[in-house]
Write a protein that holds these residues in place. Sequence first.
Motif, PDB file in Angstrom:
ATOM      1  N   GLU A   8      -8.712   6.854   6.019  1.00 25.52           N
ATOM      2  CA  GLU A   8      -9.799   6.227   7.266  1.00 25.52           C
ATOM      3  C   GLU A   8      -8.427   6.796   8.018  1.00 25.52           C
ATOM      4  O   GLU A   8      -7.607   6.912   8.095  1.00 25.52           O
ATOM      5  N   PRO A   9      -8.719   6.858   9.859  1.00 25.76           N
ATOM      6  CA  PRO A   9      -8.044   7.126  10.383  1.00 25.76           C
ATOM      7  C   PRO A   9      -7.783   6.098  11.119  1.00 25.76           C
ATOM      8  O   PRO A   9      -5.967   5.973  11.096  1.00 25.76           O
ATOM      9  N   TYR A  10      -8.422   4.540  10.788  1.00 25.96           N
ATOM     10  CA  TYR A  10      -6.859   3.618  10.613  1.00 25.96           C
ATOM     11  C   TYR A  10      -7.973   2.534  10.269  1.00 25.96           C
ATOM     12  O   TYR A  10      -8.819   2.747   9.222  1.00 25.96           O
ATOM     13  N   GLU A  11      -7.362   1.469   9.495  1.00 28.30           N
ATOM     14  CA  GLU A  11      -7.464   0.391   8.341  1.00 28.30           C
ATOM     15  C   GLU A  11      -6.619  -0.620   9.403  1.00 28.30           C
ATOM     16  O   GLU A  11      -5.437  -0.670   9.810  1.00 28.30           O
ATOM     17  N   ILE A  12      -6.873  -1.962   9.375  1.00 27.35           N
ATOM     18  CA  ILE A  12      -6.406  -3.007   9.318  1.00 27.35           C
ATOM     19  C   ILE A  12      -6.517  -4.378   8.952  1.00 27.35           C
ATOM     20  O   ILE A  12      -7.627  -3.884   8.117  1.00 27.35           O
ATOM     21  N   GLU A  13      -6.187  -4.964   7.601  1.00 24.73           N
ATOM     22  CA  GLU A  13      -5.717  -5.991   6.927  1.00 24.73           C
ATOM     23  C   GLU A  13      -5.058  -6.948   7.820  1.00 24.73           C
ATOM     24  O   GLU A  13      -3.552  -6.882   8.405  1.00 24.73           O
ATOM     25  N   TYR A  14      -5.396  -8.276   7.229  1.00 24.66           N
ATOM     26  CA  TYR A  14      -4.942  -9.466   7.304  1.00 24.66           C
ATOM     27  C   TYR A  14      -4.463 -10.305   6.144  1.00 24.66           C
ATOM     28  O   TYR A  14      -5.324 -10.692   5.058  1.00 24.66           O
ATOM     29  N   HIS A  25       9.002   1.292  -0.098  1.00 23.17           N
ATOM     30  CA  HIS A  25       7.857   2.461  -0.686  1.00 23.17           C
ATOM     31  C   HIS A  25       7.746   2.720   1.208  1.00 23.17           C
ATOM     32  O   HIS A  25       8.567   2.728   1.852  1.00 23.17           O
ATOM     33  N   LYS A  26       6.977   3.811   0.129  1.00 21.19           N
ATOM     34  CA  LYS A  26       7.058   5.404   2.241  1.00 21.19           C
ATOM     35  C   LYS A  26       5.700   4.785   2.427  1.00 21.19           C
ATOM     36  O   LYS A  26       4.356   5.152   1.116  1.00 21.19           O
ATOM     37  N   ASN A  27       5.200   5.530   3.672  1.00 25.24           N
ATOM     38  CA  ASN A  27       3.821   5.725   3.799  1.00 25.24           C
ATOM     39  C   ASN A  27       3.939   7.032   4.804  1.00 25.24           C
ATOM     40  O   ASN A  27       4.896   8.146   4.946  1.00 25.24           O
ATOM     41  N   THR A  28       2.601   7.570   4.686  1.00 26.20           N
ATOM     42  CA  THR A  28       2.366   8.905   5.900  1.00 26.20           C
ATOM     43  C   THR A  28       1.528   8.670   6.154  1.00 26.20           C
ATOM     44  O   THR A  28       0.765   9.564   7.703  1.00 26.20           O
ATOM     45  N   TYR A  29       1.168   7.399   6.702  1.00 33.10           N
ATOM     46  CA  TYR A  29       1.541   7.558   8.530  1.00 33.10           C
ATOM     47  C   TYR A  29       1.688   6.208   8.736  1.00 33.10           C
ATOM     48  O   TYR A  29       3.045   5.920   8.666  1.00 33.10           O
ATOM     49  N   PHE A  30       1.230   5.781  10.256  1.00 44.46           N
ATOM     50  CA  PHE A  30       2.154   5.100  10.907  1.00 44.46           C
ATOM     51  C   PHE A  30       1.707   3.578  10.518  1.00 44.46           C
ATOM     52  O   PHE A  30      -0.284   3.338  10.367  1.00 44.46           O
ATOM     53  N   GLU A  31       2.627   2.693  10.521  1.00 47.34           N
ATOM     54  CA  GLU A  31       2.183   0.827  10.865  1.00 47.34           C
ATOM     55  C   GLU A  31       2.384   0.115  11.767  1.00 47.34           C
ATOM     56  O   GLU A  31       3.867   0.148  11.892  1.00 47.34           O
ATOM     57  N   LEU A  32       1.921  -0.895  12.723  1.00 53.13           N
ATOM     58  CA  LEU A  32       2.116  -1.525  13.367  1.00 53.13           C
ATOM     59  C   LEU A  32       2.139  -3.272  12.162  1.00 53.13           C
ATOM     60  O   LEU A  32       0.945  -3.471  11.375  1.00 53.13           O
ATOM     61  N   VAL A  33       3.352  -3.856  11.970  1.00 54.64           N
ATOM     62  CA  VAL A  33       3.264  -4.553  11.353  1.00 54.64           C
ATOM     63  C   VAL A  33       3.436  -5.817  11.812  1.00 54.64           C
ATOM     64  O   VAL A  33       4.479  -5.844  12.879  1.00 54.64           O
ATOM     65  N   TYR A  34       2.555  -7.347  12.620  1.00 56.63           N
ATOM     66  CA  TYR A  34       2.887  -8.119  13.242  1.00 56.63           C
ATOM     67  C   TYR A  34       3.071  -9.481  12.509  1.00 56.63           C
ATOM     68  O   TYR A  34       2.329  -9.878  11.045  1.00 56.63           O
ATOM     69  N   ILE A  35       4.260 -10.108  12.494  1.00 50.78           N
ATOM     70  CA  ILE A  35       4.036 -11.629  11.658  1.00 50.78           C
ATOM     71  C   ILE A  35       3.012 -12.961  11.954  1.00 50.78           C
ATOM     72  O   ILE A  35       4.124 -12.487  13.470  1.00 50.78           O
ATOM     73  N   PHE A  77      -1.779  -6.208   9.652  1.00 47.58           N
ATOM     74  CA  PHE A  77      -1.087  -4.560   9.501  1.00 47.58           C
ATOM     75  C   PHE A  77      -2.055  -4.136   9.841  1.00 47.58           C
ATOM     76  O   PHE A  77      -3.222  -3.808   9.939  1.00 47.58           O
ATOM     77  N   ILE A  78      -2.073  -2.898  10.800  1.00 45.08           N
ATOM     78  CA  ILE A  78      -2.458  -1.942  11.807  1.00 45.08           C
ATOM     79  C   ILE A  78      -2.020  -0.569  11.739  1.00 45.08           C
ATOM     80  O   ILE A  78      -0.723  -0.378  11.440  1.00 45.08           O
TER      81      ILE A  78
END
Length: 298
Positions: A8-14, A25-35, A77-78
């Motif tokens: 999907e174009p974007y995904e948010i997970e909490y 692991h590796k991703n095929t997308y950009f990811e922002l991880v906030y603590i 996670f964004i």
Amino acid sequence: MLIQNLFEPYEIEYMELNECPVGIHKNTYFELVYILKGSGVHHVGENQFNYSKGTLFLLLPQHAHSFDVRELTTFLFIRFNDTYLKAQQVKDVHSMMSNWIQKMEYILQCNYHLPGCILHNANDKPLIGGLMDALIGELVNQHEYYREVIQQLVNTVLTIVARNIWMINAGKATPRNDHAAAMIRYIHEQIYSPDQLKAEKIAAHFNISPGYIHEYFRKHLGESLQQYIAGYKMKLVENRLLYSKMRVSEIVQELGFTDESHLNRFFKKHTGLSPTAFRKTKRALPLSPTNADTNLTQ
């Protein structure tokens, strides 16, 4: 190594975790991880970074990474891809969002920025904290128009991230020269308009003699004007070949090449490969779910 994909174009997970559910692991997308809370260590390649409340990581496609949770940690996670960014573009020239994609290229092209917390501007830390709290509130409550609000909040977060990357790299290139930093910003913003990147145009914009512009640029940036423009454009072409489904003809049109032959000559000069060969040998983005190694589920 595990490779995670985003369909999907974007995904948010909490989520709250006492251990990382996956190893390196590796991703095929950009990811922002906030603590949001907790502490531990983030492993990126051979580097290790301690994290705590308020840390924000930017992970680029193909960054090998994992988390070592030392204290119960709440992550936000964004995840987003090039398709999401393209969908935000506004064609109205009077809108401040009309050149948003160009500004977001700082995220796409600055894959040489150092890993670790991306927030180097102290004033942005409480601002990001408030935005993340608002994102969680929208996710949990899901009031009317919550999806639209979330999208605007995500765009604001991305813009602040881009600002921090700009500050890091502009400061690295021109530690004591705001004029040279502004020149870099001009090049980034005008990269889609080749006529505006001619030496005389840049010189006129910054009120510098056309005969002095090359010397000035080399003195303050350590490379020629043409080298910097070519290097930046190369990075944009590579990102599109690796992380998008754009056709070569579309890249030609977007970045102002005369035709596909022009792009082929330019690209081969710098990499030794044609754009098509480069994409085939180094592509990181699967073209369909059937090519995926694994999919990240919420």
